[in-house]
Design a protein around this motif. Structure first.
Motif, mmCIF file in Angstrom:
data_model
loop_
_atom_site.group_PDB
_atom_site.id
_atom_site.type_symbol
_atom_site.label_atom_id
_atom_site.label_comp_id
_atom_site.label_asym_id
_atom_site.label_seq_id
_atom_site.Cartn_x
_atom_site.Cartn_y
_atom_site.Cartn_z
ATOM 1 N N VAL A 1 41.416 49.454 -62.411
ATOM 2 C CA VAL A 1 41.346 49.457 -60.942
ATOM 3 C C VAL A 1 40.719 48.151 -60.471
ATOM 4 O O VAL A 1 41.191 47.521 -59.523
ATOM 5 C CB VAL A 1 40.521 50.669 -60.440
ATOM 6 N N ARG B 1 46.703 55.512 -54.197
ATOM 7 C CA ARG B 1 45.499 54.963 -53.592
ATOM 8 C C ARG B 1 45.589 53.462 -53.411
ATOM 9 O O ARG B 1 46.232 52.760 -54.190
ATOM 10 C CB ARG B 1 44.279 55.252 -54.479
ATOM 11 N N ARG C 1 38.880 52.763 -64.620
ATOM 12 C CA ARG C 1 38.148 52.020 -63.567
ATOM 13 C C ARG C 1 38.241 50.510 -63.787
ATOM 14 O O ARG C 1 38.292 49.743 -62.834
ATOM 15 C CB ARG C 1 36.672 52.451 -63.538
ATOM 16 N N TYR D 1 42.888 50.383 -53.389
ATOM 17 C CA TYR D 1 41.507 49.993 -53.650
ATOM 18 C C TYR D 1 41.372 48.589 -53.086
ATOM 19 O O TYR D 1 42.037 47.667 -53.582
ATOM 20 C CB TYR D 1 41.205 49.988 -55.148
ATOM 21 N N ASP E 1 40.203 50.974 -48.492
ATOM 22 C CA ASP E 1 40.375 51.970 -49.555
ATOM 23 C C ASP E 1 41.022 53.172 -48.894
ATOM 24 O O ASP E 1 40.542 53.625 -47.858
ATOM 25 C CB ASP E 1 39.014 52.387 -50.124
#
Ligand SMILES: Cc1ncc(COP(=O)(O)O)c(C=O)c1O
Length: 288
Positions: free
Chosen positions: A284, A39, A281, A41, A88
């Motif tokens: 992240v 991913r 998180r 972000y 994202d």
């Protein structure tokens, strides 16, 4: 079905519907290729180095000589994101053997195909992270790795068949066992259990994919002072667990509330899973 958007293919950004690879690519003919799914972000590629470590280890074993280094691959991914206007994203980066003649080859592949695709991350419902997912055991066993270790290779038939067995139950994940009856992993995820405050996950010797998120969660457990152990166990250990959760790079950490109709723990996310989700998180947000 025609795909919208742009992909990166061998140095160029091209319209997805015009992106074509040769029918002689050994990635297509024999599954000789590896890929990573991860991913972004806010355009930051999460755990990119760990994904590149796994990708390059697969390329080494397959004898695919890629002339790009990881910074050039990062650049290719960022170009793909920019072309699609994504901040994202769900990213798939594939490197296949490239064009070679008909028949298997023992020589190294020197002209690989490099492909990057990106799309928006599906909007996962909050309930998936709070109440969790159902897990259903599939009858297809996790096969043993094609090589010395499990690579994230284009040989995905084992999971394709398991997913077909799961059928329309899109919200559930399939649980795959080894031929000997040990818990291996989900169809596209690694699995963990919590029992009496300790974290357990199957060893890589079961033939599972060495998940990047799996390794990261083991690191987070260390940071949080949660004792963690890689150890093989049978399905009964999952039924008796206080908490069970799944990991992968796209969905992160997902609690499991029910396995084959049996409620796990309180039937919703437990406190250890929640702490790990929060720690994930936080990383992240800080980008490490
Ligand atoms: C079979 C399998 N196990 C585990 C995972 C999770 O791996 P990662 O955490 O590297 O995304 C995946 C990801 O797709 C997978 O396909």
């Amino acid at each position: 079905m025609a795909q919208a958007g742009y992909v990166y293919l061998n140095g160029d950004i091209v319209e997805a519907e015009n992106a074509v690879v040769s029918v002689y690519d050994h990635g297509f003919l024999y599954g000789a290729g590896v890929f990573e799914t991860f991913r972004a972000y806010q355009r930051r590629l999460f755990l990119f180095d760990a994904h590149m470590d796994r990708l390059f280890s697969g390329l080494r074993e397959l004898g695919i000589r890629l002339q790009m280094n990881r910074e050039q691959l990062r650049e290719a991914v960022l170009r793909t994101l920019a072309a699609n206007g994504l901040q994202d994203a769900y990213i798939r980066l594939s490197v296949t053997a490239g064009v070679a003649g008909l028949g298997l080859s023992a020589e190294d592949y020197t002209r690989p195909t490099v492909l990057v695709m990106a799309k928006e991350v599906p909007r996962f419902p909050d309930a998936m992270y709070e109440k969790g997912k159902r897990l259903l055991t599939v009858s297809i066993h996790r096969n043993t790795p094609e090589g010395h270790t499990r690579h994230k290779s284009h040989n995905f038939l084992n999971q394709v068949l398991a997913k077909r067995e799961l059928g329309e139950q899109a919200e559930a994940e399939g649980l795959m066992l080894t031929r000997e009856g040990y818990v291996a992993e989900g169809i596209v995820s690694n699995i963990f259990l919590i029992r009496s405050g300790r974290l357990f996950t199957p060893t890589l010797a079961t033939g599972i994919l060495p998940g990047v998120t799996r390794a990261f969660v083991l690191r987070l457990a260390g940071e949080l002072g949660i004792p963690a152990e890689e150890r093989d166990f049978r399905r009964e250990a999952l039924f008796a667990a206080d908490e069970v959760f799944l990991t992968n790079s796209i969905q992160e950490i997902v609690p499991v509330c029910e396995i084959d109709g049996v409620t796990i723990g309180e039937g919703k996310r437990g406190p250890f899973t929640q702490r790990l989700q929060q720690a994930y998180r936080q990383h992240v947000q800080t980008g490490s």
